[in-house]
Design a protein around this motif. Structure first.
Motif, PDB file in Angstrom:
ATOM      1  N   LEU A  46       0.818  -1.210   0.000  1.00  0.00           N
ATOM      2  CA  LEU A  46       0.000   0.000   0.000  1.00  0.00           C
ATOM      3  C   LEU A  46       0.853   1.262   0.000  1.00  0.00           C
ATOM      4  O   LEU A  46       0.462   2.290  -0.553  1.00  0.00           O
ATOM      5  CB  LEU A  46      -0.918   0.024   1.228  1.00  0.00           C
ATOM      6  CG  LEU A  46      -2.168  -0.847   1.210  1.00  0.00           C
ATOM      7  CD1 LEU A  46      -2.813  -0.870   2.595  1.00  0.00           C
ATOM      8  CD2 LEU A  46      -3.165  -0.331   0.180  1.00  0.00           C
ATOM      9  N   LEU A  47       2.017   1.175   0.620  1.00  0.00           N
ATOM     10  CA  LEU A  47       2.882   2.342   0.793  1.00  0.00           C
ATOM     11  C   LEU A  47       4.291   2.007   0.290  1.00  0.00           C
ATOM     12  O   LEU A  47       5.247   1.986   1.063  1.00  0.00           O
ATOM     13  CB  LEU A  47       2.930   2.732   2.276  1.00  0.00           C
ATOM     14  CG  LEU A  47       1.591   3.056   2.941  1.00  0.00           C
ATOM     15  CD1 LEU A  47       1.757   3.132   4.456  1.00  0.00           C
ATOM     16  CD2 LEU A  47       1.034   4.369   2.389  1.00  0.00           C
ATOM     17  N   LYS A 213      -2.549   5.462   3.674  1.00  0.00           N
ATOM     18  CA  LYS A 213      -2.475   5.752   2.242  1.00  0.00           C
ATOM     19  C   LYS A 213      -3.372   6.946   1.883  1.00  0.00           C
ATOM     20  O   LYS A 213      -2.956   7.856   1.156  1.00  0.00           O
ATOM     21  CB  LYS A 213      -2.877   4.524   1.436  1.00  0.00           C
ATOM     22  CG  LYS A 213      -2.749   4.691  -0.081  1.00  0.00           C
ATOM     23  CD  LYS A 213      -3.080   3.397  -0.796  1.00  0.00           C
ATOM     24  CE  LYS A 213      -2.957   3.567  -2.296  1.00  0.00           C
ATOM     25  NZ  LYS A 213      -1.570   3.800  -2.740  1.00  0.00           N
ATOM     26  N   ALA A 222       1.367  11.608  -1.726  1.00  0.00           N
ATOM     27  CA  ALA A 222       1.076  10.272  -2.253  1.00  0.00           C
ATOM     28  C   ALA A 222       2.161   9.841  -3.219  1.00  0.00           C
ATOM     29  O   ALA A 222       2.957  10.637  -3.708  1.00  0.00           O
ATOM     30  CB  ALA A 222      -0.293  10.243  -2.927  1.00  0.00           C
TER      31      ALA A 222
END
Length: 223
Positions: A46-47, A213, A222
């Motif tokens: 996710l990151l 996120k 982001a």
């Protein structure tokens, strides 16, 4: 205690290269930084551009000789806990400044993730820092103090997650924290993990990663 005395395991961004975000894990009473750093591996998909660090708390733990503590813990007296948080806060605050500088990032790219006593630290330090983090995720913790809260709409995004079967810190502590922070005009999301004790289940882990996120995206940091 100085920031140079705080250190712990780190994970570089899964995507390689310089990080775009920094996630700092704050472990619970009697554990150490190794207890939470594996969450970074879970959240890496996710990151992928986030760096993760999980510093060991500054003090040896009297009740768990192999572990660490942010402060001496006495759950029966919140005033003692509040004083403990205040004593531990400067070292953590300095560590965060130094780590952000080391990574070439600003507080807009910072998130704090705490568990139990670490959640008390994440809320206390994250909400009172001059340059506040973008997000705070608190698992199985409590709000130790209301001092120095930011003005309504000026604080970080907050997610609180707690098991309804928690035998160490009752879920009521999360409810009280949610209500107090909400009344202070701060944005708080929350989740109760059904049938879960003092720990983090799969749903709580997933929600935390997704929350970070979204918070980083809203802050413009982001991927």
């Amino acid at each position: 205690m100085t920031s140079s005395e705080l250190d712990g395991p780190r994970l570089a961004p899964a995507a390689g290269g310089a990080p775009k975000q920094l996630v700092v894990f704050l472990h619970g009473y009697g554990a150490d930084g190794n207890d939470l750093i594996a969450l970074g591996k879970e959240w890496a998909p996710l990151l992928p551009h986030a760096a993760f660090v999980s510093p060991h708390a500054p003090e040896p733990c009297a009740m768990a000789p192999m572990g660490r503590q942010w402060f001496d813990l006495s759950m029966g007296d919140m005033s003692i806990i509040a004083e403990g948080v205040k004593r531990a806060a400067p070292a953590l605050d300095s560590f965060l400044d130094a780590e952000l500088e080391r990574q070439g990032l600003t507080s807009q790219s910072l998130a704090l993730v705490g568990f139990s006593q670490g959640t008390m630290m994440a809320l206390a330090v994250g909400l009172t820092r001059q340059a506040k983090p973008t997000a705070i995720v608190g698992y199985s913790g409590a709000l130790a103090t209301m001092e120095g809260l930011p003005a309504p709409g000026q604080g970080p995004a907050i997610l609180l997650v707690h098991g309804d079967m928690d035998e160490v810190i009752p879920v009521d502590a999360m409810i009280l924290a949610r209500e107090a922070l909400g009344q202070a005009g701060l944005s708080v999301q929350w989740h109760v993990s059904r049938g879960i004790g003092h720990g983090i289940d799969g749903d709580g882990l997933r929600l935390g990663g997704e929350f970070l996120k979204q918070a980083f995206a809203a802050a413009g940091t982001a991927d």
